[in-house]
Design an enzyme around this catalytic site. Structure first.
Site, PDB file in Angstrom:
ATOM      1  N   GLU B  51       0.864  -1.163   0.079  1.00  0.00           N
ATOM      2  CA  GLU B  51      -0.021  -0.053   0.057  1.00  0.00           C
ATOM      3  C   GLU B  51       0.884   1.104  -0.156  1.00  0.00           C
ATOM      4  OE1 GLU B  51      -0.515  -2.514   2.178  1.00  0.00           O
ATOM      5  OE2 GLU B  51      -2.610  -3.209   1.885  1.00  0.00           O
ATOM      6  N   PHE B 113     -11.546  -6.942  14.356  1.00  0.00           N
ATOM      7  CA  PHE B 113     -10.310  -7.430  13.449  1.00  0.00           C
ATOM      8  C   PHE B 113     -10.209  -6.188  12.269  1.00  0.00           C
ATOM      9  CE2 PHE B 113      -9.023  -9.591   9.419  1.00  0.00           C
ATOM     10  CZ  PHE B 113      -7.618 -10.133  10.052  1.00  0.00           C
ATOM     11  N   GLN B 114      -8.820  -6.058  12.253  1.00  0.00           N
ATOM     12  CA  GLN B 114      -8.104  -4.984  11.461  1.00  0.00           C
ATOM     13  C   GLN B 114      -8.898  -3.623  11.481  1.00  0.00           C
ATOM     14  OE1 GLN B 114      -8.166  -6.999   7.374  1.00  0.00           O
ATOM     15  NE2 GLN B 114      -5.879  -7.352   7.967  1.00  0.00           N
ATOM     16  N   LYS B 163     -17.622  -0.789   6.156  1.00  0.00           N
ATOM     17  CA  LYS B 163     -17.937  -1.856   5.098  1.00  0.00           C
ATOM     18  C   LYS B 163     -19.440  -1.969   5.090  1.00  0.00           C
ATOM     19  CE  LYS B 163     -17.207  -6.678   3.706  1.00  0.00           C
ATOM     20  NZ  LYS B 163     -16.663  -7.786   4.121  1.00  0.00           N
ATOM     21  N   MET B 474      24.096   9.907   2.163  1.00  0.00           N
ATOM     22  CA  MET B 474      23.856  11.353   2.819  1.00  0.00           C
ATOM     23  C   MET B 474      24.262  11.284   4.330  1.00  0.00           C
ATOM     24  SD  MET B 474      23.277  14.457   1.994  1.00  0.00           S
ATOM     25  CE  MET B 474      22.294  14.790   0.775  1.00  0.00           C
TER      26      MET B 474
HETATM   27  C1  TPP Z   1      12.354   6.610   5.538  1.00  0.00           C
HETATM   28  C2  TPP Z   1      13.581   7.326   5.766  1.00  0.00           C
HETATM   29  N1  TPP Z   1      14.453   6.667   6.958  1.00  0.00           N
HETATM   30  C3  TPP Z   1      15.507   7.379   6.805  1.00  0.00           C
HETATM   31  C4  TPP Z   1      15.733   8.273   6.541  1.00  0.00           C
HETATM   32  C5  TPP Z   1      17.055   9.195   6.747  1.00  0.00           C
HETATM   33  N2  TPP Z   1      17.915   9.407   5.609  1.00  0.00           N
HETATM   34  C6  TPP Z   1      17.965  10.337   4.697  1.00  0.00           C
HETATM   35  S1  TPP Z   1      19.247  10.004   3.348  1.00  0.00           S
HETATM   36  C7  TPP Z   1      19.404   8.276   3.938  1.00  0.00           C
HETATM   37  C8  TPP Z   1      20.501   7.695   3.238  1.00  0.00           C
HETATM   38  C9  TPP Z   1      19.810   7.216   1.782  1.00  0.00           C
HETATM   39  O1  TPP Z   1      20.866   6.146   1.196  1.00  0.00           O
HETATM   40  P1  TPP Z   1      20.627   5.803  -0.107  1.00  0.00           P
HETATM   41  O2  TPP Z   1      19.375   5.485  -0.549  1.00  0.00           O
HETATM   42  O3  TPP Z   1      21.576   4.725  -0.375  1.00  0.00           O
HETATM   43  O4  TPP Z   1      21.155   7.094  -0.881  1.00  0.00           O
HETATM   44  P2  TPP Z   1      22.384   8.051  -0.983  1.00  0.00           P
HETATM   45  O5  TPP Z   1      22.574   9.043   0.027  1.00  0.00           O
HETATM   46  O6  TPP Z   1      23.713   6.852  -0.697  1.00  0.00           O
HETATM   47  O7  TPP Z   1      22.452   8.189  -2.412  1.00  0.00           O
HETATM   48  C10 TPP Z   1      18.720   8.128   5.142  1.00  0.00           C
HETATM   49  C11 TPP Z   1      19.098   6.916   5.860  1.00  0.00           C
HETATM   50  C12 TPP Z   1      15.043   8.919   5.523  1.00  0.00           C
HETATM   51  N3  TPP Z   1      14.856  10.247   4.662  1.00  0.00           N
HETATM   52  N4  TPP Z   1      13.676   8.281   5.118  1.00  0.00           N
END
Ligand code: TPP
Ligand code: MG
Lengths: 159, 561
Positions: B51, B113-114, B163, B474
């Site tokens: 979803e 449920f749900q 529902k 990042m």
């Molecule tokens: C759902 C979620 N969890 C954690 C983060 C924190 N976060 C921001 S950028 C990042 C790294 C992303 O890694 P990747 O997809 O390998 O991208 P890259 O920066 O290496 O290009 C994280 C963990 C986020 N933005 N969203």
């Protein structure tokens, strides 16, 4: 900083109150009191909120509330231009010795005694917040058992 | 005519001109899916893997098309799986209607449920929501949802349908789209304050060094033409927020690039030196402002926005212009004049653009910047770029040159990892004739790569340009720069074979490790007409996103090498 009274007209839907209060906690606005009741139109309720904050906060509160679909109108009720009241029930310890002293106080405050027991008196008082505070102070020495307040409601002066 | 609630729901979607919905069935939406089976011939239902994917796809569809995106989920876990997608749409003002099933009214409040209180859960992340407990209120609720989602400042609306309501029968009277569109607005639109507008025009005419910041609101309000006219007529350079990319041609000589945390040196310097800062459809997020004290310190601030609550929220505004930004810009354009100072200023900007040209070290290894530039070149700058979140996102924002609105589809406000895959599917459904590329990070891709199966099932040739650095790049970059290289939990490289993974889903996988393979791989991917392609670009884990404004620093104190 200061206290500001906001009148919020809302559609009388389920969940409206949690939308409004949720907005306050989410946006870190401080509520001093909140009172809800229906208006002359049964489909519309009025929430009176006392907000604690500066002009920035009050501005944001009004604008953010106004964005809620169920909010019809937000009104800032300035002190000089509105009448504010609060109702309080206060239960205080009373003995046969000091009972008449308490009753005198009640008269001075133009309040009523609504319940009496062998060891307590319950007083009903309405007025501005400072009047309520003053009565609480005066009754403290007797021993306050319980205080119940409705929160402030307000209405604008004139038509 | 007498119809069941489920049938009415489908008819209401048709009234609104809905041609595509993204969803996932379950117990409490069985009736809805049955009605879809029976009378949904004009509606394409995309069955996603999850979803969350459906919610991001509805969002991507909305951002790419400008229409309201629709997603459907069952009660309980189906509904909660939509939550991240709804929050993502909310933060970026995306029109979306989410329809969730709910347990029958007789079981409400009994931990059936749900059963989950999805309207309670989504209050802070929807523009509005409601629960429908009476079939007579269903049609009106759906119509209202579409209206609220799309008018004024758009946003997601959730309608939770019990529902038994979907089974109950009532009289249904069709309404044409026209009728629902011309009715009065739910919330009155603000009328711009004439005296402030007059002052604002004077301020623009008197200013010597004005700078425009165009944000996501400019995309929504479709002001590309007005913005260009204003910029060219009055000689005002234009910077963009991430959400505003595409509102002004990225190749225009007055374009200064992104502003803020990963802003260009030109934009951020112009911010420091401008005497009038004009924000259009932007909300002064912390990612733009950084240190408030050092933000546009020599400028008066003008803020043009449809949402009154945004004006003065994060920064003190001298010229608050609340109203329809298109109408306001037209009024401004009529009255602006050029002056000599502005000519000097625009020349200064051009000089800075030359002096601070974006560059990256070309050391013969595979560079993410080069990959994005190659994508731009080989798609003639015409592709729709969805992004994930992290370094990949910022590279995609900096190095692809966006020339039209709705060309970049990125989670700006919430920064949702795993957004891009679903969003790319939605965008491709909305714009089948456009090339759609999801610029992804390996961390993000791992979150929602299950939707590759969806792209395969619906024969959607989206391209996943995987910036595979083996790290949560990042976050790692912050650890490198601000945490003394203490790499806590940011290394994700392992045994994943992305080509095999793609193939297992029925997609095409291509490995790229050298710069000389980049163009061929992209060309190969662009040839695919009915199958998604994953290009696994293996890049160095220490590639950084630059410039960057360190935490707490001013926008002018960026690190650029
Ligand atoms: C759902 C979620 N969890 C954690 C983060 C924190 N976060 C921001 S950028 C990042 C790294 C992303 O890694 P990747 O997809 O390998 O991208 P890259 O920066 O290496 O290009 C994280 C963990 C986020 N933005 N969203
Ligand atoms: Mg990575």
């Amino acid at each position: 900083m200061g206290k500001h009274v906001m009148g919020v007209l809302v559609k009388n839907h389920a969940g409206v109150l949690s939308r409004v209060t949720g907005l306050f906690s989410r946006r870190v606005f401080n509520i001093d009191s909140l009172a809800v009741g229906t208006t002359q139109d049964p489909e519309i309720s009025r929430i009176t909120i006392v907000v604690n904050g500066d002009s920035y906060t009050v501005d944001q509160v009004a604008k953010q509330l106004d964005k809620l679909i169920d909010v019809i109108e937000v009104e800032h009720l300035y002190k000089e231009e509105s009448v504010t009241r609060e109702l309080m029930l206060i239960k205080v310890k009373a003995t046969s010795q000091n009972r008449s002293e308490i009753i005198q106080l009640v008269e001075v405050f133009r309040s009523n005694i609504v319940d009496v027991s062998a060891t307590s008196l319950t007083i009903e008082v309405s007025g501005g917040s400072s009047k309520l505070e003053a009565l609480i102070e005066m009754l403290k020495p007797f021993g306050i058992i319980e205080v119940v307040r409705t929160g402030v409601i307000a209405i604008s002066r004139g038509e | 005519m007498k119809l069941t609630g489920a049938q009415i729901l489908i008819e209401c979607l048709k009234e609104q001109g809905v041609d595509t919905v993204f969803g996932y069935p379950g117990g409490s939406v069985l009736n809805i899916y049955d009605a879809l089976y029976e009378r949904g011939q004009d509606i394409t239902h995309v069955l996603t893997s999850h979803e969350q994917g459906a919610s991001h796809a509805a969002d991507g569809y909305a951002r790419a098309s400008g229409k309201t995106g629709v997603c459907i989920a069952t009660s309980g876990p189906g509904a909660t799986n939509l939550v991240t997608g709804i929050a993502t749409a909310y933060m970026d003002s995306v029109p979306m209607v989410a329809i969730t099933g709910q347990v029958p009214t007789s079981l409400l409040g009994r931990d059936a449920f749900q059963e989950v209180d999805i309207t309670g859960i989504t209050i802070p992340i929807t523009k509005h929501n409601c629960i429908v407990k009476n079939v007579d209120e269903l049609a009106e609720s759906i119509r209202l949802a579409f209206k609220i989602a799309s008018e004024g400042r758009p946003g997601p609306v959730l309608v939770d349908v019990c529902k038994d309501v979907t089974a109950a029968v009532t009289e249904y009277t069709p309404i044409s789209i026209k009728e629902t569109k011309t009715k009065e607005f739910i919330k009155k639109l603000p009328e711009v304050n004439e005296s402030i507008l007059a002052q604002a025009i004077k301020a623009i005419n008197n200013s010597k060094r004005p700078l425009i910041l165009s944000g996501g609101g400019s995309i929504i309000a479709d002001i590309k033409d007005e913005l260009l006219t204003l910029s060219e007529k009055a000689l005002i350079p234009v910077a963009n927020t991430l959400m505003g990319l595409g509102s002004f041609n990225g190749m225009h000589e007055y374009f200064t690039g992104l502003i803020g945390m990963h802003g260009s040196r030109v934009s951020n310097k112009a911010n420091s030196e401008c005497d009038l800062f004009i924000a259009i459809g932007a909300r002064f997020s912390d990612r733009v402002i950084s240190n408030l004290k050092r933000f546009a310190p020599n400028a008066e601030i003008m803020h043009i926005d449809i949402d009154p609550a945004e004006i003065g929220k994060n920064i003190k505004v001298h010229y608050p212009l609340n109203g329809d930004i298109k109408a306001i810009l037209r009024r401004i354009i009529e009255a602006v004049e050029v002056n000599e100072d502005k000519k000097a200023w625009i020349n200064q900007i051009k000089e800075w653009k030359e002096k601070f040209k974006k560059k990256y070290v070309d050391d013969g290894t595979l560079k993410p910047q080069y990959i994005i530039e190659s994508l731009h070149k080989l798609t003639n700058g015409d592709a729709i770029i969805a992004t994930e979140v992290g370094q990949n996102q910022i590279w995609a924002a900096q190095y692809y040159k966006y020339s039209r609105p709705r060309q970049i589809i990125s989670s700006g406000g919430l920064g949702t990892m795993g957004y891009g895959m679903g969003a790319a599917i939605g965008a491709k459904m909305a714009c089948p004739d456009k090339t759609v590329i999801n610029v992804a990070g390996d961390g993000c891709f791992k979150m929602n790569c299950n939707e590759l199966a969806t792209a395969v099932k619906y024969k959607l040739p989206v391209i996943i340009a995987l910036m595979n650095n083996g790290v949560l790049g990042m976050v790692r970059q912050w650890q490198t720069m601000f945490y003394d290289k203490r790499y806590s939990q940011t290394t994700i490289e392992g045994e994943t074979d992305y080509v095999k993974l793609a193939e297992a889903f029925g997609a095409v996988g291509i490995n790229v490790t050298k710069p000389e393979q980049v163009e061929d791989a992209i060309k190969e991917a662009l040839k695919s007409k009915d199958r998604p392609v994953v290009i696994n670009f293996v890049i160095d884990k220490d590639e950084r996103v630059l410039p960057i404004v360190p935490p707490g620093a001013g926008i002018d104190e960026l690190i650029h090498e």
